[in-house]
Design an enzyme around this catalytic site. Sequence first.
Site, mmCIF file in Angstrom:
data_model
loop_
_atom_site.group_PDB
_atom_site.id
_atom_site.type_symbol
_atom_site.label_atom_id
_atom_site.label_comp_id
_atom_site.label_asym_id
_atom_site.label_seq_id
_atom_site.Cartn_x
_atom_site.Cartn_y
_atom_site.Cartn_z
ATOM 1 N N ARG A 146 36.601 -0.794 0.727
ATOM 2 C CA ARG A 146 36.921 0.628 0.524
ATOM 3 C C ARG A 146 38.339 0.833 -0.020
ATOM 4 O O ARG A 146 38.992 1.819 0.289
ATOM 5 C CB ARG A 146 36.778 1.438 1.823
ATOM 6 N N ARG A 169 39.441 7.485 0.245
ATOM 7 C CA ARG A 169 40.062 8.739 0.696
ATOM 8 C C ARG A 169 41.482 8.596 1.225
ATOM 9 O O ARG A 169 42.174 9.588 1.396
ATOM 10 C CB ARG A 169 39.191 9.375 1.789
ATOM 11 N N ARG A 175 38.141 12.913 -6.998
ATOM 12 C CA ARG A 175 36.864 13.332 -6.399
ATOM 13 C C ARG A 175 36.692 14.847 -6.523
ATOM 14 O O ARG A 175 35.594 15.332 -6.803
ATOM 15 C CB ARG A 175 36.801 12.894 -4.931
ATOM 16 N N ASP A 180 28.027 3.519 -4.188
ATOM 17 C CA ASP A 180 27.599 3.710 -2.802
ATOM 18 C C ASP A 180 26.451 2.761 -2.506
ATOM 19 O O ASP A 180 25.715 2.380 -3.427
ATOM 20 C CB ASP A 180 27.157 5.161 -2.578
ATOM 21 N N TYR A 225 18.851 3.757 6.981
ATOM 22 C CA TYR A 225 19.087 5.118 6.475
ATOM 23 C C TYR A 225 17.787 5.771 6.010
ATOM 24 O O TYR A 225 17.555 6.962 6.219
ATOM 25 C CB TYR A 225 20.090 5.094 5.315
#
Length: 354
Positions: A27, A31, A40, A77, A154
Site C-alpha cells: 500500500r 491514503r 483520488r 484493487d 468477499y
Amino acid sequence: MAELQNDRFLRALLREPVDRTPVWMMRQAGRYLPEYRATRTQAGSFMDLCRNADLACEVTLQPLERFPLDAAILFSDILTIPDAMGLGLRFETGEGPVFDRPVRSMADAKKLFVPDMASDLGYVMNAVSTIRKNLNGRVPLIGFSGSPWTLATYMVEGGSSKTFSKVKAMMYDQPATLHHILDVLADSVIQYLNAQIEAGAQAVQVFDTWGGVLTPRDYHEFSLRYMHKIVDGLKREHDGRKVPVILFTKGGGQWLEAMAATGCDALGLDWTTDIDTARARVGDKVALQGNMDPSMLYASPERIRQEVGYILEKFGKGSGHVFNLGHGIHPEVKPEHAEAFIRAVVELSGTYHA
C-alpha cells in the site's frame, strides 16, 4: 522497454547477491500521502482512479518521488476480477467494498466465468503498460492479484466480514459449491497475472489476506491448493528475465514449508512470525519478504530505525530478503515516518551483504 537500472528487488527474490536489502511497502501508493488524496479526489472515486491509466500511473509513481524505494506496485484493487464477473461491486464510505449480487448457491456459482482480459480487464493492463513506460527502467514493477480464497470471501459474504460466517458455512456445508467458485477464480487469476506480465509486470504477488482465518486442514484444501494451481500456471520468464512469484498469506506463519513447496520464489511474512525462525524453516528454498509491524510506523523515527536494525540482524547475512511491512501501511501514518523506515533499510542493510 527501457533497460532496468535498479534490479536489486528482482535479484533478492531469486536469492542472487545484492549490495543492500531492497525495500518497498505494501500500500505504498495510498491514503497516507496527501498527493494521493488529491489525485483520488480528482478521479472522482476509487474505481475511477483504478480505471484511469494516467491517474493510476501518477499515484503508483508518487511514493517513488519521495522515497528511495526499490520497486513500484501497480495501483489497483484485489476485487477487479469479481467486479469483472458482474457481481455489482461498489465502495461504501466507512464500510468498504459491497457486492450487490453475492454468490450464495451452486446456481450463482455456475454463472461465474473467467473474465476477458482484454475487454473486461483491459484497463488494468493499460495501467501496467503506462506505469512501466513511465518508470523508464528506474525500478521493477510488481503486478498482483488476490488469492482465490480471499476473493471468494468477499464474493460470498457480499463484502468485508469479521466472522466469515457465510463463506465458512458454504465451505462446511456445500464444499462442492465453494470448490467450483475457487476453480473459476484460480483460472481467472492465472490469466490475469499472465496478462499483467505480458503488459510489463516484472514480478507478481498473490495476496491471501484471509487465509489465516482457516484451520490448517481447510487452509490446505481451500486456499493453498488454488495458489499452487496459480503458481503452476504462471509465465515465469518474460523479455529474457525470470518473473518471480511471491505468495503472501496474512496469518500464515504456520504453513511456510507448505507454501514454499508450491514452487513460488518468495514468501511474504506478516509480523507474527520471527524472520530468523522463518529463514531457518524454509532454508534456501525461497526468499522472504517482510516483516515489520505496520504499527511501528506510529513510533518515533529513532524507534523505527532501531526496529529495522533488529529485523535485518534477525535475518542475518546474505541475499534472499526483501524488506517490507508485515501488511499494508496504515492511512494515518505520517509520510516522514515512512521515510525514516525506508532510509533506515537503505543505510543499515549494506553491512549484511558485504
